[in-house]
Design an enzyme around this catalytic site. Structure first.
Site, PDB file in Angstrom:
ATOM      1  N   GLU A 294      -7.382 -34.950  54.892  1.00 21.27           N
ATOM      2  CA  GLU A 294      -7.680 -34.477  53.532  1.00 21.27           C
ATOM      3  C   GLU A 294      -6.473 -34.558  52.612  1.00 21.27           C
ATOM      4  OE1 GLU A 294      -9.305 -30.500  53.195  1.00 21.27           O
ATOM      5  OE2 GLU A 294     -11.286 -31.270  52.750  1.00 21.27           O
ATOM      6  N   HIS A 315      -9.380 -39.945  80.810  1.00 21.73           N
ATOM      7  CA  HIS A 315     -10.617 -40.382  81.458  1.00 21.73           C
ATOM      8  C   HIS A 315     -11.693 -40.683  80.440  1.00 21.73           C
ATOM      9  CE1 HIS A 315      -8.685 -39.129  85.179  1.00 21.73           C
ATOM     10  NE2 HIS A 315      -8.279 -38.068  84.496  1.00 21.73           N
ATOM     11  N   LYS A 429     -20.740 -32.273  47.307  1.00 20.50           N
ATOM     12  CA  LYS A 429     -21.157 -30.870  47.173  1.00 20.50           C
ATOM     13  C   LYS A 429     -22.138 -30.720  46.018  1.00 20.50           C
ATOM     14  CE  LYS A 429     -16.840 -28.848  48.823  1.00 20.50           C
ATOM     15  NZ  LYS A 429     -15.646 -28.101  48.449  1.00 20.50           N
TER      16      LYS A 429
HETATM   17  O1  LIG Z   1     -11.425 -21.666  51.691  1.00 19.50           O
HETATM   18  P1  LIG Z   1     -12.497 -22.320  50.923  1.00 19.50           P
HETATM   19  O2  LIG Z   1     -12.277 -22.292  49.452  1.00 19.50           O
HETATM   20  O3  LIG Z   1     -13.841 -21.755  51.293  1.00 19.50           O
HETATM   21  O4  LIG Z   1     -12.522 -23.840  51.337  1.00 19.50           O
HETATM   22  C1  LIG Z   1     -12.810 -24.259  52.631  1.00 19.50           C
HETATM   23  C2  LIG Z   1     -12.650 -25.755  52.772  1.00 19.50           C
HETATM   24  O5  LIG Z   1     -13.699 -26.406  52.079  1.00 19.50           O
HETATM   25  C3  LIG Z   1     -13.492 -27.441  51.145  1.00 19.50           C
HETATM   26  O6  LIG Z   1     -14.607 -28.259  51.131  1.00 19.50           O
HETATM   27  C4  LIG Z   1     -12.233 -28.260  51.292  1.00 19.50           C
HETATM   28  O7  LIG Z   1     -12.524 -29.626  51.519  1.00 19.50           O
HETATM   29  C5  LIG Z   1     -11.265 -27.751  52.333  1.00 19.50           C
HETATM   30  O8  LIG Z   1      -9.984 -28.203  52.002  1.00 19.50           O
HETATM   31  C6  LIG Z   1     -11.280 -26.249  52.401  1.00 19.50           C
HETATM   32  O9  LIG Z   1     -10.332 -25.806  53.349  1.00 19.50           O
END
Ligand SMILES: O=P(O)(O)OC[C@H]1O[C@H](O)[C@H](O)[C@@H](O)[C@@H]1O
Length: 439
Positions: A294, A315, A429
């Protein structure tokens, strides 16, 4: 023993034409200097709070108190949260015994469960099977807006309600998210705070995948007996040459970053394998996958992280590693396994036709395997660096984690990408939300 990095088997003279030349490596390493200067500068100004964590101790009492609260009279503790809000904690908890074969199950104290992957079947089964009255939960989200964590938190609230514990939610759940900022909606706080439960602050200056040394990683670690002070002391060791102003060739993390970027630029080798020997490094390899992927996978650049655990993956993946495409750079993490574990009865060894096992420990066998893996990789023209720690404990895992956070930041500088954002995953998302609305 501090972390020891050996890069002898990374160059063309040892591994043949697939190897990087020392000259090309030195040129890339020289380019790491501005990145190191930047790290020193942001340490001094406090602009990158990650770098101040190793020396901090003002927050340790709060971390210990939270771990005590979660575990007091509890049979089970669940940690909700995903990505950077879970993997650092998992890594530290594993060093303390979580998710280790047999020892993990036999350990005294509350059982620890990380529900980081949203799976409807597992979640329903978990809420069904857990004795909710004696189950506490730590709900972690830096942003407070991650869909998976929000939906888990809502499902958990309903599960407590259904179990007749609706009035006691505040005695069961602890939240961990960025402090509320006026004009900005933190959905997790909005959901949970009306229940009167307590929230700990997530340091807004430390990005999710860099949070292992904050309360996000250290509370789950402390639940498994991992001393936060020792983790930070190990991290300080990895940071020390950077802060001391060492040149790039005196900073192990800069050397590692230059190797990876050098191979990517000069040989098109963009797959990096992390081969950690020992059960206690399994989650560490997964934590590193998120960190490396990431942080660096941007604008057509980046290297693909491949996790492996030894000896078991000898293995599974080793055939490919040795004899498949020569398109990978390897890191083997080895421990001083020799002399550890059960000692083998010579009579049994002779009987089984393996007299060489006789009188040796299981650790002796693993130590010879670690060595053989490094050597056979190099002999087969595969560049491999060796990282050695005496054992995997709170201090060495802290050192390894800080080493790789620095290596990642320096590699990002060399590649010209921002280590701290993840813009591309946002698109999916938004689309997922649209599809949910259409259902
Ligand atoms: O801690 P949060 O804001 O819930 O994020 C949780 C995770 O989700 C996101 O999608 C990011 O891609 C991550 O980098 C992050 O660690």
């Amino acid at each position: 023993m501090p972390l020891k990095q050996t890069i002898d088997t990374c160059f063309d003279v040892e591994v043949g034409e697939t190897g990087l030349s020392r000259e090309a490596f030195q040129a890339v390493l020289g380019r790491a200097r501005p990145g190191l200067a930047w790290l020193r500068e942001v340490h001094e100004t406090g602009a990158l709070p990650l770098l101040s964590l190793p020396a901090r101790d003002d927050d340790l009492a709060g971390i210990a108190e939270a771990a005590d609260w979660l575990s007091a009279d509890a049979t089970d503790v669940i940690v909700l949260g995903t990505g950077g809000s879970s993997l650092g904690g998992q890594t530290l908890a594993q060093v303390g015994g979580w998710r280790l074969p047999v020892v993990g199950d036999l350990r005294a104290g509350p059982r620890l469960h990380f529900l980081d992957n949203l799976d409807p079947v597992s979640l329903a089964a978990a809420f069904d099977a857990l004795p909710l009255e004696t189950t506490r939960a730590l709900v972690v989200s830096k942003s407070g807006g991650t869909g998976e964590t929000l939906i888990q938190a809502m499902a958990l609230l309903t599960a407590y309600e259904d179990a007749g514990l609706g009035d006691d939610v505040k005695d069961h759940i602890l939240g961990l998210s960025e402090p509320a900022v006026s004009g900005h909606l933190n959905k997790l706080r909005k959901l949970l705070e009306p229940y009167g439960l307590r929230f700990l602050d997530h340091d807004p200056g430390v990005g999710g995948r860099f949070t292992a040394l904050t309360n996000v990683g250290l509370i789950p670690g402390a639940l498994m007996g991992i001393d936060p002070r020792a983790v930070r002391a190990g991290a300080a060791r990895a940071l020390e040459p950077v802060l001391a102003g060492a040149d790039a060739d005196g900073v192990p993390a800069a050397i590692g970053a230059a190797l990876a970027v050098g191979y990517a630029e000069h040989h098109g080798i963009v797959q990096n394998v992390m081969f950690g020997y020992g059960d206690r490094l399994e989650r560490f390899t997964r934590w590193w996958v998120q960190l490396w992927a990431e942080s660096l996978g941007k604008q057509g650049r980046g290297m693909t992280p491949v996790p492996a655990v030894g000896p078991v993956d000898q293995h599974s993946q080793l055939q490919l590693f040795l004899d498949g495409p020569a398109d990978k750079l390897f890191t083997v993490i080895a421990t001083d396994a020799g002399d550890k574990g059960p000692r083998i009865d010579p009579a049994l060894a002779a009987e089984a036709g393996q007299p060489e096992f006789g009188g040796r420990t299981v650790g002796d066998f693993v130590a010879s395997q670690q060595r053989a893996t490094v050597e056979t990789l190099a002999r087969n023209g595969r560049p491999v660096r060796l990282l050695q720690v005496s054992s995997v404990d709170a201090e060495s895992i802290g050192e390894l984690m800080m080493h790789f956070m620095l290596e990642t930041i320096i590699a990002a500088h060399l590649l010209g990408v921002d280590a701290f954002d993840q813009p591309a995953v946002e698109e999916g998302k938004i689309l997922a939300r649209t599809y949910l609305e259409e259902m």
